[in-house]
Motif scaffolding. Structure first.
Motif, PDB file in Angstrom:
ATOM      1  N   LEU A  18       0.852  -1.177   0.000  1.00  0.00           N
ATOM      2  CA  LEU A  18       0.000   0.000   0.000  1.00  0.00           C
ATOM      3  C   LEU A  18       0.893   1.233   0.000  1.00  0.00           C
ATOM      4  CD1 LEU A  18      -2.779  -0.836   2.645  1.00  0.00           C
ATOM      5  CD2 LEU A  18      -3.105  -0.584   0.189  1.00  0.00           C
ATOM      6  N   SER A  19       0.382   2.321  -0.575  1.00  0.00           N
ATOM      7  CA  SER A  19       1.108   3.581  -0.554  1.00  0.00           C
ATOM      8  C   SER A  19       0.232   4.640   0.080  1.00  0.00           C
ATOM      9  CB  SER A  19       1.498   3.990  -1.974  1.00  0.00           C
ATOM     10  OG  SER A  19       2.244   5.191  -1.941  1.00  0.00           O
ATOM     11  N   LEU A  20       0.649   5.135   1.232  1.00  0.00           N
ATOM     12  CA  LEU A  20      -0.097   6.179   1.928  1.00  0.00           C
ATOM     13  C   LEU A  20       0.403   7.548   1.476  1.00  0.00           C
ATOM     14  CD1 LEU A  20      -0.173   4.812   5.596  1.00  0.00           C
ATOM     15  CD2 LEU A  20      -1.754   4.370   3.722  1.00  0.00           C
ATOM     16  N   TRP A  36       5.640   9.505  10.064  1.00  0.00           N
ATOM     17  CA  TRP A  36       4.450   8.657  10.066  1.00  0.00           C
ATOM     18  C   TRP A  36       4.439   7.868  11.374  1.00  0.00           C
ATOM     19  CZ3 TRP A  36       0.493   8.581   6.603  1.00  0.00           C
ATOM     20  CH2 TRP A  36       0.705   9.185   5.352  1.00  0.00           C
ATOM     21  N   PHE A  37       3.281   7.811  11.982  1.00  0.00           N
ATOM     22  CA  PHE A  37       3.070   7.055  13.205  1.00  0.00           C
ATOM     23  C   PHE A  37       1.935   6.069  12.967  1.00  0.00           C
ATOM     24  CE2 PHE A  37       5.477   9.288  16.596  1.00  0.00           C
ATOM     25  CZ  PHE A  37       5.978  10.327  15.835  1.00  0.00           C
ATOM     26  N   ARG A  71      11.167  -2.496   4.438  1.00  0.00           N
ATOM     27  CA  ARG A  71       9.840  -2.707   3.830  1.00  0.00           C
ATOM     28  C   ARG A  71       9.113  -1.391   3.559  1.00  0.00           C
ATOM     29  NH1 ARG A  71       5.931  -5.174   6.640  1.00  0.00           N
ATOM     30  NH2 ARG A  71       6.701  -4.523   8.691  1.00  0.00           N
ATOM     31  N   PHE A  72       9.335  -0.404   4.394  1.00  0.00           N
ATOM     32  CA  PHE A  72       8.646   0.886   4.275  1.00  0.00           C
ATOM     33  C   PHE A  72       9.638   1.958   3.823  1.00  0.00           C
ATOM     34  CE2 PHE A  72       5.003   0.271   7.601  1.00  0.00           C
ATOM     35  CZ  PHE A  72       4.682  -0.942   7.015  1.00  0.00           C
ATOM     36  N   THR A  73       9.130   2.936   3.066  1.00  0.00           N
ATOM     37  CA  THR A  73       9.945   4.056   2.621  1.00  0.00           C
ATOM     38  C   THR A  73       9.161   5.350   2.758  1.00  0.00           C
ATOM     39  OG1 THR A  73      11.084   2.655   1.005  1.00  0.00           O
ATOM     40  CG2 THR A  73      11.292   5.034   0.741  1.00  0.00           C
ATOM     41  N   ILE A  74       9.749   6.304   3.461  1.00  0.00           N
ATOM     42  CA  ILE A  74       9.127   7.618   3.612  1.00  0.00           C
ATOM     43  C   ILE A  74       9.739   8.572   2.599  1.00  0.00           C
ATOM     44  CG2 ILE A  74      10.785   8.326   5.395  1.00  0.00           C
ATOM     45  CD1 ILE A  74       8.543   9.963   6.699  1.00  0.00           C
ATOM     46  N   LEU A  83       3.413  14.150   1.617  1.00  0.00           N
ATOM     47  CA  LEU A  83       4.279  13.203   2.307  1.00  0.00           C
ATOM     48  C   LEU A  83       3.755  11.812   2.019  1.00  0.00           C
ATOM     49  CD1 LEU A  83       6.552  12.685   4.439  1.00  0.00           C
ATOM     50  CD2 LEU A  83       4.730  12.753   6.161  1.00  0.00           C
ATOM     51  N   SER A  84       4.652  10.881   1.726  1.00  0.00           N
ATOM     52  CA  SER A  84       4.231   9.537   1.348  1.00  0.00           C
ATOM     53  C   SER A  84       4.889   8.489   2.228  1.00  0.00           C
ATOM     54  CB  SER A  84       4.572   9.266  -0.125  1.00  0.00           C
ATOM     55  OG  SER A  84       3.894  10.164  -0.978  1.00  0.00           O
ATOM     56  N   LEU A  85       4.251   7.330   2.281  1.00  0.00           N
ATOM     57  CA  LEU A  85       4.816   6.161   2.948  1.00  0.00           C
ATOM     58  C   LEU A  85       4.506   4.954   2.079  1.00  0.00           C
ATOM     59  CD1 LEU A  85       6.309   5.148   5.512  1.00  0.00           C
ATOM     60  CD2 LEU A  85       4.051   4.527   6.412  1.00  0.00           C
ATOM     61  N   GLN A  86       5.529   4.419   1.421  1.00  0.00           N
ATOM     62  CA  GLN A  86       5.376   3.212   0.622  1.00  0.00           C
ATOM     63  C   GLN A  86       5.577   2.019   1.541  1.00  0.00           C
ATOM     64  OE1 GLN A  86       4.497   2.738  -2.620  1.00  0.00           O
ATOM     65  NE2 GLN A  86       4.541   0.550  -2.182  1.00  0.00           N
ATOM     66  N   MET A  87       4.596   1.133   1.572  1.00  0.00           N
ATOM     67  CA  MET A  87       4.639  -0.018   2.467  1.00  0.00           C
ATOM     68  C   MET A  87       4.576  -1.290   1.642  1.00  0.00           C
ATOM     69  SD  MET A  87       2.101   1.341   5.498  1.00  0.00           S
ATOM     70  CE  MET A  87       0.641   1.210   4.470  1.00  0.00           C
ATOM     71  N   ASN A  88       5.639  -2.083   1.702  1.00  0.00           N
ATOM     72  CA  ASN A  88       5.716  -3.341   0.974  1.00  0.00           C
ATOM     73  C   ASN A  88       5.772  -4.516   1.947  1.00  0.00           C
ATOM     74  OD1 ASN A  88       5.886  -1.871  -1.481  1.00  0.00           O
ATOM     75  ND2 ASN A  88       8.115  -1.749  -1.295  1.00  0.00           N
TER      76      ASN A  88
END
Length: 139
Positions: A18-20, A36-37, A71-74, A83-88
């Motif tokens: 998912l990408s927030l 991100w929290f 796994r995650f990238t801000i 602002l993004s958070l890529q979650m793999n």
């Protein structure tokens, strides 16, 4: 009052992505200290990822909780104030309400030290918060 709006949450199978995103009306100069929290049901809010930039746009330091490293990238898009958070490779334990936070109080030295600590920055240093978005990864 500044408005931060998260998007991109939802339900995904274990192993999925998912990408927030967090969009805002805040001025671009506030996009220097961000994070991100997440807060799972019955648990305390915890830092997931954080980042600090210098005024020239160079990244100073980024933080990732041990549970999400690799796994995650801000990332930020200052031009679009996002602002993004890529979650793999999402796992059931990643299920939580996720919150974006932008702009910080405190000295540059203390904030970079916090970003470099194992537990990351505390929620109290952030000045602006989104309302949260749910991420579910069924077991």
């Amino acid at each position: 009052q500044a408005q931060l709006v998260e998007s991109g949450g939802g339900s995904v199978q274990a192993g999925g992505s998912l990408s927030l995103s967090c969009s805002t009306s805040l001025p671009a100069y506030k996009f220097w200290c961000m994070g991100w929290f997440r807060q799972a049901e019955g648990k305390e809010r915890e830092a997931v990822a954080g980042i600090i930039y210098l005024s020239d746009g160079s990244r100073v330091i980024s933080y990732y909780a041990d549970a999400v490293k690799g796994r995650f990238t801000i990332s930020r898009d200052s031009a679009n104030k996002t602002l993004s958070l890529q979650m793999n490779s999402l796992q059931p334990e990643d299920s939580a309400m996720y919150y974006c936070a932008i702009d910080c109080r405190g000295s540059f030295q203390s904030l970079t030290a916090a970003m470099g600590s194992p537990q990351g920055p505390s929620s109290g240093v952030f000045l602006n918060w989104g309302q949260g978005i749910q991420v579910n990864v069924p077991s």
